[in-house]
Write a protein that holds these residues in place. Structure first.
Motif, PDB file in Angstrom:
ATOM      1  N   ALA A 272      -3.062  -8.437  11.818  1.00 27.15           N
ATOM      2  CA  ALA A 272      -4.467  -8.072  11.628  1.00 27.15           C
ATOM      3  C   ALA A 272      -4.720  -6.625  12.047  1.00 27.15           C
ATOM      4  CB  ALA A 272      -5.368  -9.026  12.408  1.00 27.15           C
ATOM      5  N   LYS A 273      -4.118  -6.198  13.146  1.00 28.87           N
ATOM      6  CA  LYS A 273      -4.308  -4.815  13.600  1.00 28.87           C
ATOM      7  C   LYS A 273      -3.680  -3.827  12.621  1.00 28.87           C
ATOM      8  CE  LYS A 273      -4.524  -6.004  18.517  1.00 28.87           C
ATOM      9  NZ  LYS A 273      -5.964  -5.755  18.661  1.00 28.87           N
ATOM     10  N   GLY A 274      -2.559  -4.211  12.022  1.00 28.68           N
ATOM     11  CA  GLY A 274      -1.939  -3.350  11.021  1.00 28.68           C
ATOM     12  C   GLY A 274      -2.821  -3.197   9.796  1.00 28.68           C
ATOM     13  N   ILE A 275      -3.407  -4.300   9.343  1.00 31.07           N
ATOM     14  CA  ILE A 275      -4.331  -4.241   8.211  1.00 31.07           C
ATOM     15  C   ILE A 275      -5.540  -3.394   8.560  1.00 31.07           C
ATOM     16  CG2 ILE A 275      -5.947  -5.667   6.878  1.00 31.07           C
ATOM     17  CD1 ILE A 275      -3.753  -7.855   6.859  1.00 31.07           C
ATOM     18  N   ARG A 276      -6.043  -3.565   9.759  1.00 30.43           N
ATOM     19  CA  ARG A 276      -7.187  -2.767  10.215  1.00 30.43           C
ATOM     20  C   ARG A 276      -6.834  -1.274  10.231  1.00 30.43           C
ATOM     21  NH1 ARG A 276     -12.375  -2.836  13.163  1.00 30.43           N
ATOM     22  NH2 ARG A 276     -12.782  -0.612  13.251  1.00 30.43           N
ATOM     23  N   ALA A 277      -5.629  -0.941  10.675  1.00 30.74           N
ATOM     24  CA  ALA A 277      -5.231   0.469  10.731  1.00 30.74           C
ATOM     25  C   ALA A 277      -5.189   1.086   9.340  1.00 30.74           C
ATOM     26  CB  ALA A 277      -3.872   0.601  11.415  1.00 30.74           C
ATOM     27  N   VAL A 278      -4.663   0.349   8.357  1.00 33.33           N
ATOM     28  CA  VAL A 278      -4.637   0.844   6.979  1.00 33.33           C
ATOM     29  C   VAL A 278      -6.056   1.068   6.479  1.00 33.33           C
ATOM     30  CG1 VAL A 278      -4.002   0.270   4.605  1.00 33.33           C
ATOM     31  CG2 VAL A 278      -2.408  -0.230   6.469  1.00 33.33           C
ATOM     32  N   LEU A 279      -6.936   0.127   6.809  1.00 33.57           N
ATOM     33  CA  LEU A 279      -8.325   0.232   6.374  1.00 33.57           C
ATOM     34  C   LEU A 279      -9.031   1.410   7.051  1.00 33.57           C
ATOM     35  CD1 LEU A 279     -10.113  -1.430   4.444  1.00 33.57           C
ATOM     36  CD2 LEU A 279     -10.863  -2.765   6.420  1.00 33.57           C
ATOM     37  N   ASP A 280      -8.855   1.545   8.345  1.00 36.03           N
ATOM     38  CA  ASP A 280      -9.513   2.617   9.088  1.00 36.03           C
ATOM     39  C   ASP A 280      -9.068   4.000   8.603  1.00 36.03           C
ATOM     40  OD1 ASP A 280     -10.916   0.868  10.655  1.00 36.03           O
ATOM     41  OD2 ASP A 280      -9.678   1.109  12.447  1.00 36.03           O
ATOM     42  N   ALA A 281      -7.808   4.115   8.232  1.00 37.47           N
ATOM     43  CA  ALA A 281      -7.288   5.403   7.783  1.00 37.47           C
ATOM     44  C   ALA A 281      -7.703   5.732   6.355  1.00 37.47           C
ATOM     45  CB  ALA A 281      -5.760   5.412   7.890  1.00 37.47           C
ATOM     46  N   ASN A 282      -8.413   4.791   5.719  1.00 39.68           N
ATOM     47  CA  ASN A 282      -8.882   4.972   4.335  1.00 39.68           C
ATOM     48  C   ASN A 282      -7.721   5.313   3.397  1.00 39.68           C
ATOM     49  OD1 ASN A 282     -10.895   4.901   2.362  1.00 39.68           O
ATOM     50  ND2 ASN A 282     -11.329   7.086   2.540  1.00 39.68           N
ATOM     51  N   LEU A 283      -6.596   4.678   3.650  1.00 35.61           N
ATOM     52  CA  LEU A 283      -5.424   4.894   2.794  1.00 35.61           C
ATOM     53  C   LEU A 283      -5.656   4.216   1.447  1.00 35.61           C
ATOM     54  CD1 LEU A 283      -2.640   4.238   5.460  1.00 35.61           C
ATOM     55  CD2 LEU A 283      -3.524   6.438   4.671  1.00 35.61           C
ATOM     56  N   ARG A 284      -5.345   4.895   0.382  1.00 34.65           N
ATOM     57  CA  ARG A 284      -5.608   4.369  -0.957  1.00 34.65           C
ATOM     58  C   ARG A 284      -4.327   4.264  -1.781  1.00 34.65           C
ATOM     59  NH1 ARG A 284     -10.933   3.961  -1.157  1.00 34.65           N
ATOM     60  NH2 ARG A 284     -10.935   3.363  -3.367  1.00 34.65           N
ATOM     61  N   ALA A 285      -3.209   4.388  -1.107  1.00 35.18           N
ATOM     62  CA  ALA A 285      -1.906   4.212  -1.745  1.00 35.18           C
ATOM     63  C   ALA A 285      -0.891   3.978  -0.642  1.00 35.18           C
ATOM     64  CB  ALA A 285      -1.521   5.442  -2.574  1.00 35.18           C
ATOM     65  N   GLY A 286       0.173   3.279  -0.988  1.00 33.29           N
ATOM     66  CA  GLY A 286       1.249   3.079  -0.021  1.00 33.29           C
ATOM     67  C   GLY A 286       1.614   1.621   0.156  1.00 33.29           C
TER      68      GLY A 286
ATOM     69  N   LEU B 202      18.180  -6.370   9.365  1.00 33.57           N
ATOM     70  CA  LEU B 202      16.825  -6.165   9.865  1.00 33.57           C
ATOM     71  C   LEU B 202      15.947  -5.521   8.797  1.00 33.57           C
ATOM     72  CD1 LEU B 202      17.784  -4.881  13.415  1.00 33.57           C
ATOM     73  CD2 LEU B 202      16.731  -7.094  12.882  1.00 33.57           C
ATOM     74  N   LEU B 203      14.665  -5.854   8.833  1.00 31.19           N
ATOM     75  CA  LEU B 203      13.696  -5.301   7.895  1.00 31.19           C
ATOM     76  C   LEU B 203      13.143  -3.980   8.412  1.00 31.19           C
ATOM     77  CD1 LEU B 203      11.721  -8.597   7.177  1.00 31.19           C
ATOM     78  CD2 LEU B 203      13.169  -7.381   5.533  1.00 31.19           C
ATOM     79  N   PRO B 204      12.618  -3.130   7.526  1.00 32.59           N
ATOM     80  CA  PRO B 204      11.900  -1.939   7.988  1.00 32.59           C
ATOM     81  C   PRO B 204      10.562  -2.341   8.603  1.00 32.59           C
ATOM     82  CG  PRO B 204      11.746  -2.142   5.599  1.00 32.59           C
ATOM     83  CD  PRO B 204      12.679  -3.222   6.048  1.00 32.59           C
ATOM     84  N   THR B 205       9.952  -1.449   9.331  1.00 33.25           N
ATOM     85  CA  THR B 205       8.615  -1.693   9.880  1.00 33.25           C
ATOM     86  C   THR B 205       7.770  -0.430   9.781  1.00 33.25           C
ATOM     87  OG1 THR B 205       7.354  -2.525  11.781  1.00 33.25           O
ATOM     88  CG2 THR B 205       9.221  -1.076  12.265  1.00 33.25           C
ATOM     89  N   SER B 206       6.457  -0.628   9.592  1.00 36.43           N
ATOM     90  CA  SER B 206       5.513   0.492   9.601  1.00 36.43           C
ATOM     91  C   SER B 206       4.782   0.592  10.932  1.00 36.43           C
ATOM     92  CB  SER B 206       4.498   0.340   8.461  1.00 36.43           C
ATOM     93  OG  SER B 206       5.143   0.359   7.209  1.00 36.43           O
ATOM     94  N   PHE B 207       4.958  -0.389  11.822  1.00 35.24           N
ATOM     95  CA  PHE B 207       4.363  -0.293  13.150  1.00 35.24           C
ATOM     96  C   PHE B 207       4.975   0.896  13.880  1.00 35.24           C
ATOM     97  CE2 PHE B 207       3.680  -5.112  12.916  1.00 35.24           C
ATOM     98  CZ  PHE B 207       2.354  -4.968  12.555  1.00 35.24           C
ATOM     99  N   GLY B 208       4.123   1.647  14.519  1.00 35.95           N
ATOM    100  CA  GLY B 208       4.566   2.872  15.168  1.00 35.95           C
ATOM    101  C   GLY B 208       4.378   4.096  14.293  1.00 35.95           C
ATOM    102  N   ALA B 209       4.139   3.884  12.992  1.00 34.54           N
ATOM    103  CA  ALA B 209       3.937   5.001  12.069  1.00 34.54           C
ATOM    104  C   ALA B 209       2.558   4.986  11.436  1.00 34.54           C
ATOM    105  CB  ALA B 209       5.000   4.968  10.965  1.00 34.54           C
ATOM    106  N   LEU B 210       1.858   3.842  11.465  1.00 36.36           N
ATOM    107  CA  LEU B 210       0.509   3.767  10.902  1.00 36.36           C
ATOM    108  C   LEU B 210      -0.470   4.543  11.775  1.00 36.36           C
ATOM    109  CD1 LEU B 210       0.143   0.015   9.841  1.00 36.36           C
ATOM    110  CD2 LEU B 210      -0.110   2.005   8.348  1.00 36.36           C
ATOM    111  N   PRO B 211      -1.270   5.440  11.213  1.00 31.42           N
ATOM    112  CA  PRO B 211      -2.253   6.178  12.020  1.00 31.42           C
ATOM    113  C   PRO B 211      -3.205   5.207  12.721  1.00 31.42           C
ATOM    114  CG  PRO B 211      -2.094   7.103   9.802  1.00 31.42           C
ATOM    115  CD  PRO B 211      -1.316   5.822   9.779  1.00 31.42           C
ATOM    116  N   GLY B 212      -3.253   5.285  14.042  1.00 35.88           N
ATOM    117  CA  GLY B 212      -4.148   4.422  14.805  1.00 35.88           C
ATOM    118  C   GLY B 212      -3.702   2.980  14.879  1.00 35.88           C
ATOM    119  N   GLY B 213      -2.520   2.684  14.370  1.00 38.27           N
ATOM    120  CA  GLY B 213      -2.040   1.307  14.348  1.00 38.27           C
ATOM    121  C   GLY B 213      -1.234   0.946  15.578  1.00 38.27           C
ATOM    122  N   PRO B 214      -0.764  -0.303  15.639  1.00 47.07           N
ATOM    123  CA  PRO B 214       0.012  -0.751  16.797  1.00 47.07           C
ATOM    124  C   PRO B 214       1.349  -0.022  16.887  1.00 47.07           C
ATOM    125  CG  PRO B 214      -0.742  -2.617  15.444  1.00 47.07           C
ATOM    126  CD  PRO B 214      -0.978  -1.370  14.654  1.00 47.07           C
TER     127      PRO B 214
END
Length: 341
Positions: free
Chosen positions: A213-227, A304-316
């Motif tokens: 949920a926090k990851g989804i929130r971070a994408v939303l907060d950053a107003n990302l429109r692609a990725g 192991l899978l890749p992760t975007s945690f640690g790279a999302l602006p304002g994310g976990p």
């Protein structure tokens, strides 16, 4: 960036119920089919099987005019569902969500799965799925893979988020509905499963629902429109041997007499178990065995899978092995509490 109206489809599901409280300061509309989510101020009944999402034209147009973002978390994750049932929601239903987002001129956030990385590949359980009608995984993964292609081809502003195995809240273990990985733990805790069909050195990728949920929130907060964003444990994936240890240790700490289980070559089921017991085991036990083999073939991964945690602006931050293990222990304890009721 608040001030936008967000429609969450599948709002009464595992991801949806975790996302709703995380977006409390957005104007959120909870899109549900049957169950109304607790704590939601606004809800609308949607039928993704029907034209106009099951709304009359006036209500549909009004919803289009209001919504700025669609988070589509509606999907069938039931591995016993047949191809037609899976496609009806995960493909045809997604098509109607895409049509709605286009008419609303809204950003579409598609909640996919990290297991699209396994599309067409054998997992750590040597299977992409199973031919047994009681336990399919291929249909689900294929539907999510095709769904991503549909979203990319739509011409809409869109983002794709890919959670791995969603477990309970990292602090409480609470989850809207137990997932396949909980089913495996339950069978181990109760002695109905003496082994996990997997190879040594393979992994479970477990991610707490609140981190998703926090990851989804971070994408939303950053107003990302692609990725495309991987909401996974990544390098903190749990080795299958450690998964077994955690289930056994936590069960015994909670007072259960948990029998020892082991990791066994996946071929043991077809070479030994089925030939020896097919004529004497009840049909429901064979179905359970098929389900275990199919699920392990998908969710146990050889790398192991890749992760975007640690790279999302304002994310976990990226999860650590200790954090993943602690969260999984919480989920096991919650599972044990439910078993004792």
């Amino acid at each position: 960036m608040t001030g936008r109206t967000v429609l969450v489809t599948g709002a009464s599901g595992v991801v949806g119920t975790a996302v709703l409280p995380e977006l409390a300061d957005y104007d959120v509309i909870a899109g549900v089919f049957r169950r109304l989510p607790a704590g939601s101020d606004r809800a609308v009944r949607l039928d993704l099987h029907a034209p106009s999402l099951g709304l009359d034209r006036r209500a549909y147009r009004e919803l289009c005019a209001e919504v700025d973002v669609v988070i589509n978390s509606a999907a069938i994750v039931n591995f016993s569902a047949d191809q037609a049932e899976v496609d009806r929601l995960n493909i045809e239903g997604l098509g109607r969500v895409i049509e709605f987002a286009a008419e609303a001129d809204a950003l579409l956030m598609q909640v996919s799965t990290a297991y699209v990385a396994r599309h067409g590949k054998a997992g750590g359980g040597d299977r992409r799925g199973t031919e047994k009608a009681s336990a399919r995984t291929d249909e689900y993964v294929a539907s999510k893979y095709l769904g991503e292609e549909m979203v990319r081809d739509s011409g809409l502003d869109h983002v794709i988020v890919r959670p791995a195995i969603v477990i309970g809240d990292s602090a409480t273990g609470v989850i809207r509905q137990n997932q396949a990985v909980h089913m495996l733990a339950e069978y181990l805790l109760t002695g109905r499963l003496p082994f996990i069909p997997a190879h040594p050195g393979t992994y479970f990728d477990l991610v707490p629902q609140d981190l998703v949920a926090k990851g989804i929130r971070a994408v939303l907060d950053a107003n990302l429109r692609a990725g495309e964003f991987w909401l996974t444990a990544g390098p903190a994936g749990v080795p299958v041997e450690r998964y077994l240890e955690l289930v056994t240790e936590t069960g015994r700490e909670c007072g259960l007499d948990v029998p020892a289980a082991r990791v066994a070559d996946p071929s043991i089921v077809d070479r030994l178990v089925r030939p020896a017991f097919a004529d004497v085991l009840p049909a429901e036990d064979l179905a359970r065995l098929d389900a275990v083999v199919a699920v392990c073939g998908l969710v146990i991964i050889p790398e192991l899978l890749p992760t975007s945690f640690g790279a999302l602006p304002g994310g976990p931050a990226a999860l650590t092995p200790t954090q993943v293990e602690d969260a999984w222990r919480c989920s096991i304890r919650q599972l044990i509490r439910s078993l004792k009721k």
